[in-house]
Design an enzyme around this catalytic site. Structure first.
Site, mmCIF file in Angstrom:
data_model
loop_
_atom_site.group_PDB
_atom_site.id
_atom_site.type_symbol
_atom_site.label_atom_id
_atom_site.label_comp_id
_atom_site.label_asym_id
_atom_site.label_seq_id
_atom_site.Cartn_x
_atom_site.Cartn_y
_atom_site.Cartn_z
ATOM 1 N N CYS A 187 0.842 -1.207 0.000
ATOM 2 C CA CYS A 187 0.000 0.000 0.000
ATOM 3 C C CYS A 187 0.872 1.249 0.000
ATOM 4 O O CYS A 187 1.426 1.632 1.041
ATOM 5 C CB CYS A 187 -0.908 -0.041 1.235
ATOM 6 S SG CYS A 187 -1.875 1.448 1.446
ATOM 7 N N CYS A 231 -0.290 4.070 2.231
ATOM 8 C CA CYS A 231 -0.075 3.821 3.672
ATOM 9 C C CYS A 231 1.395 4.043 4.032
ATOM 10 O O CYS A 231 1.713 4.642 5.049
ATOM 11 C CB CYS A 231 -0.426 2.381 4.052
ATOM 12 S SG CYS A 231 -1.989 1.798 3.430
ATOM 13 N N ASP A 232 2.321 3.538 3.207
ATOM 14 C CA ASP A 232 3.730 3.462 3.604
ATOM 15 C C ASP A 232 4.670 4.346 2.793
ATOM 16 O O ASP A 232 5.851 4.465 3.138
ATOM 17 C CB ASP A 232 4.219 2.000 3.482
ATOM 18 C CG ASP A 232 3.411 1.063 4.363
ATOM 19 O OD1 ASP A 232 2.946 1.521 5.420
ATOM 20 O OD2 ASP A 232 3.235 -0.114 3.993
HETATM 21 C C1 LIG Z 1 -5.094 0.677 0.205
HETATM 22 C C2 LIG Z 1 -6.533 0.593 -0.235
HETATM 23 C C3 LIG Z 1 -7.213 1.755 -0.509
HETATM 24 C C4 LIG Z 1 -8.555 1.692 -0.925
HETATM 25 N N1 LIG Z 1 -9.205 2.851 -1.185
HETATM 26 C C5 LIG Z 1 -10.509 2.830 -1.510
HETATM 27 C C6 LIG Z 1 -11.232 4.053 -1.687
HETATM 28 O O1 LIG Z 1 -10.675 5.148 -1.546
HETATM 29 N N2 LIG Z 1 -12.547 3.960 -2.016
HETATM 30 C C7 LIG Z 1 -13.196 2.768 -2.173
HETATM 31 O O2 LIG Z 1 -14.401 2.762 -2.431
HETATM 32 N N3 LIG Z 1 -12.532 1.589 -1.992
HETATM 33 C C8 LIG Z 1 -11.219 1.592 -1.676
HETATM 34 N N4 LIG Z 1 -10.535 0.413 -1.498
HETATM 35 C C9 LIG Z 1 -11.271 -0.855 -1.727
HETATM 36 C C10 LIG Z 1 -12.124 -1.183 -0.483
HETATM 37 O O3 LIG Z 1 -11.315 -1.092 0.671
HETATM 38 C C11 LIG Z 1 -12.734 -2.587 -0.600
HETATM 39 O O4 LIG Z 1 -13.517 -2.664 -1.783
HETATM 40 C C12 LIG Z 1 -13.622 -2.888 0.608
HETATM 41 O O5 LIG Z 1 -12.838 -2.828 1.791
HETATM 42 C C13 LIG Z 1 -14.274 -4.255 0.509
HETATM 43 O O6 LIG Z 1 -14.978 -4.485 1.688
HETATM 44 P P1 LIG Z 1 -15.303 -5.968 2.171
HETATM 45 O O7 LIG Z 1 -16.062 -5.817 3.447
HETATM 46 O O8 LIG Z 1 -15.915 -6.724 1.065
HETATM 47 O O9 LIG Z 1 -13.894 -6.664 2.433
HETATM 48 P P2 LIG Z 1 -12.667 -6.291 3.374
HETATM 49 O O10 LIG Z 1 -12.546 -4.841 3.557
HETATM 50 O O11 LIG Z 1 -11.521 -7.042 2.783
HETATM 51 O O12 LIG Z 1 -13.062 -6.932 4.781
HETATM 52 C C14 LIG Z 1 -13.089 -8.327 4.993
HETATM 53 C C15 LIG Z 1 -12.824 -8.617 6.451
HETATM 54 O O13 LIG Z 1 -12.982 -10.016 6.687
HETATM 55 C C16 LIG Z 1 -11.978 -10.456 7.571
HETATM 56 N N5 LIG Z 1 -11.763 -11.897 7.376
HETATM 57 C C17 LIG Z 1 -11.281 -12.515 6.266
HETATM 58 N N6 LIG Z 1 -11.248 -13.845 6.438
HETATM 59 C C18 LIG Z 1 -11.731 -14.072 7.689
HETATM 60 C C19 LIG Z 1 -11.926 -15.266 8.441
HETATM 61 N N7 LIG Z 1 -11.649 -16.482 7.942
HETATM 62 N N8 LIG Z 1 -12.397 -15.158 9.707
HETATM 63 C C20 LIG Z 1 -12.706 -13.919 10.213
HETATM 64 N N9 LIG Z 1 -12.530 -12.766 9.546
HETATM 65 C C21 LIG Z 1 -12.054 -12.843 8.296
HETATM 66 C C22 LIG Z 1 -10.751 -9.618 7.202
HETATM 67 O O14 LIG Z 1 -9.812 -9.563 8.255
HETATM 68 C C23 LIG Z 1 -11.406 -8.269 6.897
HETATM 69 O O15 LIG Z 1 -11.449 -7.438 8.045
HETATM 70 C C24 LIG Z 1 -9.214 0.435 -1.087
HETATM 71 C C25 LIG Z 1 -8.515 -0.742 -0.804
HETATM 72 C C26 LIG Z 1 -7.190 -0.663 -0.379
HETATM 73 C C27 LIG Z 1 -6.446 -1.924 -0.053
#
Ligand SMILES: Cc1cc2nc3c(=O)[nH]c(=O)nc-3n(C[C@H](O)[C@H](O)[C@H](O)COP(=O)(O)OP(=O)(O)OC[C@H]3O[C@@H](n4cnc5c(N)ncnc54)[C@H](O)[C@@H]3O)c2cc1C
Length: 303
Positions: A130, A133-134
């Protein structure tokens, strides 16, 4: 027995909990790391409706609090197994076995790794996934970005503003990023693009100090001194425990319907973990709402 078990406390899982609790259903969320998921370390979000400039951490904590205020329970434990064969769905976690009338899988996706020597050893000491971030830790230094897609070009653009020199390393000679992004990066004087190239090894003592780069076209290798390697080669779903139980596409994402239903009644998938065109906060939130609504309908009809 809980009404709904939610796997993952990212945007999709926490939104599912908000909708589930407001539908009068008890929700228990399992999170293996920190609440917020992928966005938690992002310095600024500019494309989530009504949230211009909020940090990933503040956004995550507000969402986490909102779900808890509505009564959702959160367990910080990893889900390691499942049994979806009966009406009562079972989830095996590092904190024991739990069951529910419905399960929403919102486990997101993890960053893809290069898989070269030194990558794991130097993670957090010069190897990063990232730039936003870094990147600041490497202000004025020489760094490399690995990848040829949209995120690799975004990271290069960002790092070129704060670093002395940026190598963009790509294993092929064509890029999948948009032409505008490619053109903008190619114009930068402090960016050197190295195509047909792969990192064989990341080297250093206490932190990264160089890479061994191999040219795939002629087989030659060269050592390049630098301080950091930013890996931007995409995401990888972590859905191994569901193989053979739920349908996955060729890349390992859940092959589910737009309404987040799966082939198994009472099991729903939401957010980045499922096959979709756009992986963003807004689509993850939308999935969370749709999955919880579908789960509520399922529970009303079947219990
Ligand atoms: C650096 C970065 C910047 C971004 N910037 C943007 C932005 O500006 N705007 C935007 O719209 N999107 C952005 N995104 C994309 C966005 O973050 C993702 O689309 C979004 O977080 C997806 O949400 P989610 O809940 O599907 O998954 P995630 O955010 O991946 O959450 C999944 C969660 O499940 C947990 N998990 C996984 N496996 C297990 C398990 N077996 N048991 C228990 N817990 C588990 C993980 O620890 C995690 O906390 C960015 C992504 C990154 C990496």
């Amino acid at each position: 027995m809980e009404d709904i078990i939610i796997i993952g406390a990212g945007t999709a899982g926490l939104t599912a909990a908000i909708y589930g609790q407001r539908a009068g259903l008890s929700c228990r969320i399992f999170e293996k790391s920190a609440p917020g998921g992928q966005i938690v370390n992002s310095p600024s979000i500019e494309n989530y409706p009504g949230k211009f400039g909020v940090s990933g951490y503040d956004y995550s904590m507000a969402l986490f609090e909102q779900a808890q205020k509505l009564g959702a329970k959160v367990e910080f434990a990893e889900v390691t197994g499942i049994d979806f064969s009966g009406a009562e769905k079972k989830v095996i976690t590092s904190a024991g076995e739990f069951s529910a009338k419905a399960v929403i899988i919102a486990n997101g996706a993890a960053r893809r790794k290069i898989g070269c020597k030194g990558e794991d050893e130097f993670e957090g000491r010069g190897v990063s996934y990232c730039a936003t971030c870094d990147g600041n830790f490497f202000r004025g230094k020489t760094v490399a970005v690995v990848g040829g897609g949209e995120s690799a070009f975004e990271e290069t653009e960002y790092l070129a503003e704060i670093c002395d020199k940026v190598y963009l390393i790509h294993r092929r000679d064509v890029f999948t990023a948009a032409k505008t992004a490619v053109d903008s990066v190619l114009k930068k004087k402090n960016v050197t693009v190295l195509t047909n190239s792969v990192i064989e090894e990341i080297k250093g003592a206490s932190a990264v100090s160089s890479i061994i780069l191999k040219n795939r076209a002629n087989g030659s290798t060269a050592e390049i001194p630098l301080s950091a390697v930013f890996v931007a080669i995409g995401l990888k779903p972590e859905n191994e425990i569901y193989k053979g139980v739920l349908k996955l596409d060729d890349y390992g994402y859940f092959d589910a319907q737009e309404d987040c239903t799966t082939d198994i009644g009472g099991v729903f998938v939401a957010g980045d973990t499922r096959k979709k065109a756009l992986r963003q906060l807004v689509t993850a939130a939308s999935d969370g709402a749709a999955a919880a609504t579908a789960a509520a309908n399922y529970i009303r009809k079947n219990f």
